[in-house]
Design an enzyme around this catalytic site. Structure first.
Site, mmCIF file in Angstrom:
data_model
loop_
_atom_site.group_PDB
_atom_site.id
_atom_site.type_symbol
_atom_site.label_atom_id
_atom_site.label_comp_id
_atom_site.label_asym_id
_atom_site.label_seq_id
_atom_site.Cartn_x
_atom_site.Cartn_y
_atom_site.Cartn_z
ATOM 1 C CE LYS A 45 40.459 40.141 35.369
ATOM 2 N NZ LYS A 45 40.505 39.871 33.914
ATOM 3 C CD GLN A 193 42.743 36.638 27.573
ATOM 4 O OE1 GLN A 193 42.835 37.259 26.522
ATOM 5 N NE2 GLN A 193 42.755 37.232 28.749
ATOM 6 C CG ASP A 342 47.256 37.267 35.135
ATOM 7 O OD1 ASP A 342 47.748 37.670 34.065
ATOM 8 O OD2 ASP A 342 46.140 36.721 35.204
ATOM 9 N NE ARG A 415 46.474 40.685 36.614
ATOM 10 C CZ ARG A 415 45.545 40.065 37.326
ATOM 11 N NH1 ARG A 415 45.581 40.107 38.636
ATOM 12 N NH2 ARG A 415 44.572 39.405 36.725
#
Length: 459
Positions: A45, A193, A342, A415
């Site tokens: 992803k 990010q 994650d 998650r």
């Protein structure tokens, strides 16, 4: 046809009508060991999202194969189509995207909805800040509660004109695009990010942008930029990106390490864990595979078999088995934690069946995810009768085999859904899981992964 109808038709042609994960399931007792032992995980992803946005900036037509089909990637594509980017399906999960100059984005008085995708929203803010756009980026309720200041403030330091329309440091944010300057900006959180966002912005700025950072995290953006001809220099504490338009590229997206981690965790929780499970064509970037390092420290045997690739990421088959009971471990240090950030709820779930205490430290970033993942992980473990305590920057899990509750209401966090699958398998009894639909954020087929090991009934 309206932009919306054109957009949905294109996405439907690319992925089909979309797999709808059931929101409520009943999980039965584990089957005898008969699960398939050779599996290719779903596409990555994180790389799919970055590659589609990079393609929109390229100097020609890019082709991306094996694109991840999930809510977050669909949010990316909807945004690009709304901006007037030429997106063309060319086969199952294969797309051509023709790049355009920042001055050509169709974004006058446009609202771009990123859904629940923090990656989509943060990277869009960075790209559009340096364009001629006049638009607003927003998201769903969960995304609007997540912090955006770590992107907004550095972008403002580069000259971006951004206005929060409701709460300071949160979406929605109005963008009045303008040329960005070069300079030095600081990212004050342990997350990839904001760094990725500033690298995208810097590649379109008037001069080099130096991004200082607290921790080395996943580097998909750096790899994609370099691979497509944009200069990115790196040291332990900083990255410097020079302005440049990416070359057109042809990319095969590798299998998702997080998806592989879920399959590995389910296998290690199952009765047949002594058998070898082979996970095919998985992204083997060490900044994403920390979960496998942690599993090794818990006593799992994991072999990595490198594969040839012409893309920016290493790819390998991973072979997983448990020769004996898992052991408790300590997970600490920014580099290891970031490479497994994650998957830490999965590790916590497996730790309930280990032979000693497991301690996770240096993971305060978990508090700013889709949910406060420290708090929600602890609550989930306790729902299954496990003994776990939160700390300021992580959690402690004591060995206590989970027991099957009659029903668990899951938080809206993919998650945590995956961790619940592992706990349901370990507990070995009948359990209803409500809220499973959140899995579609990253992996709509996750229920099928669970069904390899236990009977699953949609409710």
């Amino acid at each position: 046809m309206t932009v919306t109808s054109v957009r949905e038709e294109l996405i439907s042609r690319l992925f089909g009508t979309g797999r709808q994960a059931p929101d409520r399931i009943r999980v039965g007792a584990p089957r005898p060991a008969s699960a398939e032992l050779d599996i290719t995980p779903h596409p990555d992803k994180a790389i799919s999202q970055r590659a589609t946005l990079l393609a929109a900036l390229a100097d020609g037509t890019c082709r991306i194969h094996h694109l991840a089909d999930c809510r977050d990637v669909r949010a990316n594509l909807r945004a690009l189509i709304s901006l007037g980017v030429d997106v063309r399906p060319v086969g199952p999960a294969a797309v051509e995207i023709t790049g355009r100059a920042l001055s050509e984005f169709r974004a006058a008085d446009l609202t771009l909805d990123a859904g629940n995708s923090a990656t989509t929203s943060r990277l869009l803010l960075a790209i559009l800040a340096g364009s001629s756009a006049r638009c607003t980026v927003t998201g769903n309720e969960l995304l609007r509660s997540r912090p955006m200041a770590e992107v907004i403030e550095p972008l403002r330091a580069l000259g971006a004109d951004l206005t929060e329309l409701q709460e300071t440091g949160r979406l929605p944010v109005r963008i009045r695009g303008t040329a960005l300057s070069g300079g030095t900006v600081d990212v004050a959180v342990d997350s990839a990010q904001p760094v990725s966002a500033l690298l995208f912005a810097g590649s379109q700025a008037r001069g080099p942008v130096r991004v200082t950072r607290r921790a080395v995290a996943r580097d998909h953006t750096e790899r994609l930029l370099r691979w497509s001809g944009v200069e990115v220099a790196e040291s332990e504490s900083a990255l410097v990106v020079s302005p440049g338009q990416p070359r057109a590229f042809d990319l095969q997206v590798p299998g998702d390490p997080s998806g592989a981690a879920l399959l590995a965790a389910l296998h290690l929780a199952a009765p047949g864990s002594h058998q070898e499970l082979t996970l095919r064509s998985v992204g083997a970037n060490q900044r994403r595979t920390g979960c496998f390092s942690i599993l090794r420290s818990m006593g799992a045997e994991i072999r990595e078999v490198p594969l040839p690739t012409d893309g920016p990421e290493p790819v390998a088959d991973f072979v997983v088995r448990a020769p004996g009971p898992l052991q408790g471990t300590e997970v600490a240090g920014a580099r290891l934690v970031q490479s497994a950030i994650d998957e830490l709820p999965l590790i916590a779930a497996l730790a309930t069946a280990a032979t000693g205490r497991t301690v996770i430290r240096d993971a305060s970033e978990l508090r700013g995810k889709d949910t406060d993942r420290i708090a929600t992980t602890i609550a989930l473990l306790r729902d299954f009768g496990a003994q776990a305590e939160a700390t300021a920057d992580g959690l402690v899990v004591e060995p206590r085999l989970p027991r099957a509750p009659r029903r668990v209401l899951l938080p809206p966090d993919h998650r945590l859904v995956f961790a619940a699958f592992v706990l349901a398998l370990l507990s070995g009894g009948e359990t209803e899981l409500h809220g499973v639909g959140a899995a579609a954020t990253s992996h709509p087929g996750a229920v099928a992964d669970l069904a390899r090991y236990v009977p699953v009934e949609a409710l």
